[in-house]
Write a protein that holds these residues in place. Structure first.
Motif, mmCIF file in Angstrom:
data_model
loop_
_atom_site.group_PDB
_atom_site.id
_atom_site.type_symbol
_atom_site.label_atom_id
_atom_site.label_comp_id
_atom_site.label_asym_id
_atom_site.label_seq_id
_atom_site.Cartn_x
_atom_site.Cartn_y
_atom_site.Cartn_z
ATOM 1 N N TYR A 56 0.847 -1.188 0.000
ATOM 2 C CA TYR A 56 0.000 0.000 0.000
ATOM 3 C C TYR A 56 0.883 1.239 0.000
ATOM 4 O O TYR A 56 1.710 1.433 0.885
ATOM 5 N N ASP A 57 0.716 2.059 -1.020
ATOM 6 C CA ASP A 57 1.500 3.284 -1.169
ATOM 7 C C ASP A 57 0.537 4.407 -1.545
ATOM 8 O O ASP A 57 0.278 4.654 -2.725
ATOM 9 N N VAL A 69 1.960 -1.855 5.067
ATOM 10 C CA VAL A 69 0.933 -2.889 4.964
ATOM 11 C C VAL A 69 0.709 -3.212 3.499
ATOM 12 O O VAL A 69 1.146 -2.486 2.608
ATOM 13 N N MET A 70 0.005 -4.304 3.281
ATOM 14 C CA MET A 70 -0.426 -4.665 1.935
ATOM 15 C C MET A 70 -1.912 -4.350 1.849
ATOM 16 O O MET A 70 -2.595 -4.208 2.868
ATOM 17 N N VAL A 71 -2.402 -4.260 0.626
ATOM 18 C CA VAL A 71 -3.825 -4.003 0.429
ATOM 19 C C VAL A 71 -4.335 -4.931 -0.667
ATOM 20 O O VAL A 71 -3.674 -5.168 -1.668
ATOM 21 N N ALA A 72 -5.524 -5.479 -0.415
ATOM 22 C CA ALA A 72 -6.240 -6.273 -1.406
ATOM 23 C C ALA A 72 -7.640 -5.664 -1.515
ATOM 24 O O ALA A 72 -8.171 -5.140 -0.533
ATOM 25 N N TYR A 73 -8.211 -5.723 -2.697
ATOM 26 C CA TYR A 73 -9.502 -5.084 -2.924
ATOM 27 C C TYR A 73 -10.605 -6.128 -3.066
ATOM 28 O O TYR A 73 -10.415 -7.178 -3.661
ATOM 29 N N ALA A 74 -11.765 -5.784 -2.486
ATOM 30 C CA ALA A 74 -12.935 -6.665 -2.517
ATOM 31 C C ALA A 74 -14.162 -5.792 -2.733
ATOM 32 O O ALA A 74 -14.704 -5.244 -1.778
ATOM 33 N N GLY A 75 -14.566 -5.636 -3.975
ATOM 34 C CA GLY A 75 -15.711 -4.778 -4.263
ATOM 35 C C GLY A 75 -15.417 -3.342 -3.870
ATOM 36 O O GLY A 75 -14.401 -2.777 -4.257
ATOM 37 N N HIS A 76 -16.290 -2.747 -3.055
ATOM 38 C CA HIS A 76 -16.114 -1.365 -2.593
ATOM 39 C C HIS A 76 -15.100 -1.256 -1.454
ATOM 40 O O HIS A 76 -14.837 -0.161 -0.973
ATOM 41 N N PHE A 77 -14.558 -2.372 -1.000
ATOM 42 C CA PHE A 77 -13.739 -2.388 0.205
ATOM 43 C C PHE A 77 -12.278 -2.687 -0.078
ATOM 44 O O PHE A 77 -11.939 -3.423 -1.006
ATOM 45 N N SER A 78 -11.421 -2.105 0.767
ATOM 46 C CA SER A 78 -9.986 -2.396 0.768
ATOM 47 C C SER A 78 -9.673 -3.133 2.058
ATOM 48 O O SER A 78 -10.195 -2.787 3.124
ATOM 49 N N TYR A 94 -7.269 -3.455 8.988
ATOM 50 C CA TYR A 94 -8.414 -2.599 8.731
ATOM 51 C C TYR A 94 -9.106 -3.023 7.445
ATOM 52 O O TYR A 94 -8.444 -3.454 6.497
ATOM 53 N N ILE A 95 -10.396 -2.893 7.425
ATOM 54 C CA ILE A 95 -11.198 -3.105 6.219
ATOM 55 C C ILE A 95 -11.970 -1.810 6.026
ATOM 56 O O ILE A 95 -12.671 -1.357 6.933
ATOM 57 N N GLU A 96 -11.804 -1.195 4.859
ATOM 58 C CA GLU A 96 -12.368 0.131 4.662
ATOM 59 C C GLU A 96 -13.241 0.202 3.414
ATOM 60 O O GLU A 96 -12.857 -0.267 2.353
ATOM 61 N N ASP A 97 -14.376 0.827 3.575
ATOM 62 C CA ASP A 97 -15.236 1.140 2.436
ATOM 63 C C ASP A 97 -14.567 2.281 1.679
ATOM 64 O O ASP A 97 -14.342 3.357 2.238
ATOM 65 N N GLN A 98 -14.217 2.069 0.436
ATOM 66 C CA GLN A 98 -13.492 3.055 -0.357
ATOM 67 C C GLN A 98 -14.314 4.302 -0.662
ATOM 68 O O GLN A 98 -13.775 5.296 -1.124
ATOM 69 N N ARG A 99 -15.579 4.267 -0.353
ATOM 70 C CA ARG A 99 -16.417 5.438 -0.593
ATOM 71 C C ARG A 99 -16.331 6.434 0.563
ATOM 72 O O ARG A 99 -16.929 7.484 0.505
ATOM 73 N N ARG A 100 -15.528 6.107 1.590
ATOM 74 C CA ARG A 100 -15.325 7.011 2.737
ATOM 75 C C ARG A 100 -14.284 8.067 2.407
ATOM 76 O O ARG A 100 -13.576 7.986 1.421
#
Length: 109
Positions: A56-57, A69-78, A94-100
């Motif tokens: 994650y950069d 950290v690393m990041v993987a994407y799942a629909g609207h979430f990271s 952390y799991i984050e809704d990318q619309r935030r």
């Protein structure tokens, strides 16, 4: 002489996926069945393919986590996580809704 037990191949040993308390709470709060299914799908793959994500950069300093950290994407979430090789653990921070608001990422809840 008979071989008692062959040594385990590291590739065959699954990782344990551990959610932080914050990530666990986000999972409880996901209302969309489709989003939940996508998140569950990524989490279920992380135990055997923890490098599915990428480093994650973020584009801006305010979105920088306190550690790499690393990041993987799942629909609207990271899904933000770290692979602890020695312990064979994938720790999901952390799991984050990318619309935030991305400027509030990794800040206090």
């Amino acid at each position: 002489m008979r071989e008692e037990e062959a040594p385990a191949n590291d590739d065959e040993v699954a990782y344990e996926v551990v959610l932080s308390p914050v990530a666990e709470q986000v999972m409880w709060d996901v209302r969309s069945r489709a989003d939940r299914k996508r998140i569950d799908g990524v989490l279920s793959v992380l135990d055997t393919v923890p490098d599915i994500g990428r480093g994650y950069d973020p584009l801006y300093e305010a979105a920088m986590p306190p550690k790499d950290v690393m990041v993987a994407y799942a629909g609207h979430f990271s899904i933000y996580y770290e692979v602890l090789e020695e312990e064979r653990i994938v720790y999901v921070y952390y799991i984050e809704d990318q619309r935030r608001d991305p400027m509030a990422r990794f800040g206090p809840a």
